[in-house]
Write a protein that holds these residues in place. Sequence first.
Motif, mmCIF file in Angstrom:
data_model
loop_
_atom_site.group_PDB
_atom_site.id
_atom_site.type_symbol
_atom_site.label_atom_id
_atom_site.label_comp_id
_atom_site.label_asym_id
_atom_site.label_seq_id
_atom_site.Cartn_x
_atom_site.Cartn_y
_atom_site.Cartn_z
ATOM 1 N N MET A 97 -29.414 20.542 -40.650
ATOM 2 C CA MET A 97 -28.331 20.541 -41.698
ATOM 3 C C MET A 97 -26.764 21.216 -41.335
ATOM 4 N N GLN A 98 -27.339 22.090 -40.347
ATOM 5 C CA GLN A 98 -25.661 22.612 -39.650
ATOM 6 C C GLN A 98 -25.548 22.460 -38.454
ATOM 7 N N ARG A 99 -25.977 21.390 -37.850
ATOM 8 C CA ARG A 99 -25.776 20.900 -36.695
ATOM 9 C C ARG A 99 -25.330 19.428 -37.198
ATOM 10 N N ARG A 100 -26.272 18.628 -38.117
ATOM 11 C CA ARG A 100 -25.274 17.411 -38.666
ATOM 12 C C ARG A 100 -23.816 17.925 -39.033
ATOM 13 N N ALA A 101 -23.627 18.659 -40.262
ATOM 14 C CA ALA A 101 -22.412 19.280 -41.200
ATOM 15 C C ALA A 101 -21.540 19.466 -39.688
ATOM 16 N N ALA A 102 -21.885 20.181 -38.304
ATOM 17 C CA ALA A 102 -21.043 20.934 -37.701
ATOM 18 C C ALA A 102 -20.188 18.864 -36.711
ATOM 19 N N LEU A 103 -21.044 18.367 -36.430
ATOM 20 C CA LEU A 103 -21.022 16.915 -36.025
ATOM 21 C C LEU A 103 -20.184 16.504 -37.225
ATOM 22 N N SER A 104 -20.802 16.477 -38.332
ATOM 23 C CA SER A 104 -19.743 15.724 -39.199
ATOM 24 C C SER A 104 -18.071 15.458 -38.576
ATOM 25 N N LEU A 105 -17.902 16.866 -38.865
ATOM 26 C CA LEU A 105 -16.774 17.509 -38.701
ATOM 27 C C LEU A 105 -15.513 17.238 -38.473
ATOM 28 N N ALA A 106 -17.036 17.147 -36.624
ATOM 29 C CA ALA A 106 -15.943 16.522 -35.101
ATOM 30 C C ALA A 106 -15.393 14.474 -35.326
ATOM 31 N N ARG A 107 -16.416 14.331 -36.575
ATOM 32 C CA ARG A 107 -17.033 12.888 -36.530
ATOM 33 C C ARG A 107 -17.855 11.875 -35.605
ATOM 34 N N ARG A 108 -18.578 12.478 -35.488
ATOM 35 C CA ARG A 108 -19.810 12.423 -34.109
ATOM 36 C C ARG A 108 -21.288 12.190 -34.848
ATOM 37 N N SER A 109 -21.659 11.302 -35.168
ATOM 38 C CA SER A 109 -23.045 11.374 -35.307
ATOM 39 C C SER A 109 -24.549 12.193 -34.822
ATOM 40 N N PHE A 110 -24.968 12.410 -35.718
ATOM 41 C CA PHE A 110 -26.144 13.585 -34.993
ATOM 42 C C PHE A 110 -27.882 12.359 -35.551
ATOM 43 N N LEU A 111 -28.284 12.794 -34.045
ATOM 44 C CA LEU A 111 -29.523 11.966 -34.883
ATOM 45 C C LEU A 111 -31.018 12.723 -33.950
ATOM 46 N N VAL A 112 -32.534 12.859 -34.623
ATOM 47 C CA VAL A 112 -32.773 13.342 -34.177
ATOM 48 C C VAL A 112 -33.930 12.220 -33.244
ATOM 49 N N VAL A 113 -34.268 12.286 -31.554
ATOM 50 C CA VAL A 113 -34.908 10.462 -31.161
ATOM 51 C C VAL A 113 -36.551 11.323 -31.449
ATOM 52 N N ILE A 114 -37.544 10.843 -31.863
ATOM 53 C CA ILE A 114 -38.797 10.785 -31.294
ATOM 54 C C ILE A 114 -39.542 10.150 -30.323
ATOM 55 N N ASP A 115 -39.157 10.235 -28.883
ATOM 56 C CA ASP A 115 -40.199 9.503 -27.844
ATOM 57 C C ASP A 115 -41.512 9.175 -28.405
ATOM 58 N N GLU A 116 -41.930 7.963 -27.804
ATOM 59 C CA GLU A 116 -43.821 8.075 -27.941
ATOM 60 C C GLU A 116 -44.417 7.935 -29.133
ATOM 61 N N ALA A 117 -43.098 7.615 -30.207
ATOM 62 C CA ALA A 117 -43.922 7.406 -31.920
ATOM 63 C C ALA A 117 -44.777 7.345 -32.152
#
Length: 256
Positions: A97-117
């Motif tokens: 939530m903190q990371r998403r909110a910080a990037l949202s203020l900078a108008r940037r997207s936040f993702l968690v990528v899980i490879d080999e899923a």
Amino acid sequence: MKNSFVETENYLRFEGALKALDRRGADEARLVVVDGEPGLGKTTALMRWCAQNDAIYVRAKKEWTPAWFMKDLLAAFRIPAPHAFSKGFEIAMNTLMQRRAALSLARRSFLVVIDEADHISRSIDIMESIRDLADVADAPFVLVGMGRIRDNLTRYPQVASRVSQYVRFDKASDADVRALLDGLCEVPVADDLATFIRHATGGYTREIKEAIVNVERFGKRNQNGADNPVTIAAMAGQVLVNDRKTGQAITVPEPR
């Protein structure tokens, strides 16, 4: 080979899916599935996107348990995992939530990528944990696999219904091969050899890069430059790449 990244059609489709994710209708549809055969550049593309966008990249393990998943997820944030899974979940949720909110203020997207899923797409416990984190933290997750995720998720409608975008990585097109050669190869490559490279490699990015190394070695040895790009005629009889099915060397043919 040049240390650069080429935006292929697959990569552009992935970026398009992320833009569509931002415009999604259902708030809970926060999952993206990226799949395709091995060797099509999925991991390279996703790791590059993560590095450029402060996203989180985690590689699933075959023997992952929910606790091991949580430990690796927190490790990606450089946070030690507590002994209790519930405490780890709370920390992960707050951090997301903190990371998403910080990037949202900078108008940037936040993702968690899980490879080999593919390794976890049959684990209802892990998939439910991912769903819960995505829902509560409002954090999109990207599940990357080799073509089995979509089918496996049909077992779990409560998870599958959260998938907003499906992106399939396909074999490289003629335009992709040309772009990869121009962007990565340190010697110029003629169109006739570029066409053969696509045929010989089957359009797999991994094999295309292998071919580039061999073409580059030949071109440097023979001092090929802008005025004399490497052609089929020049490389006739030279090993270009190994066949992924047989392991046998594929050589450049004599020109017709």
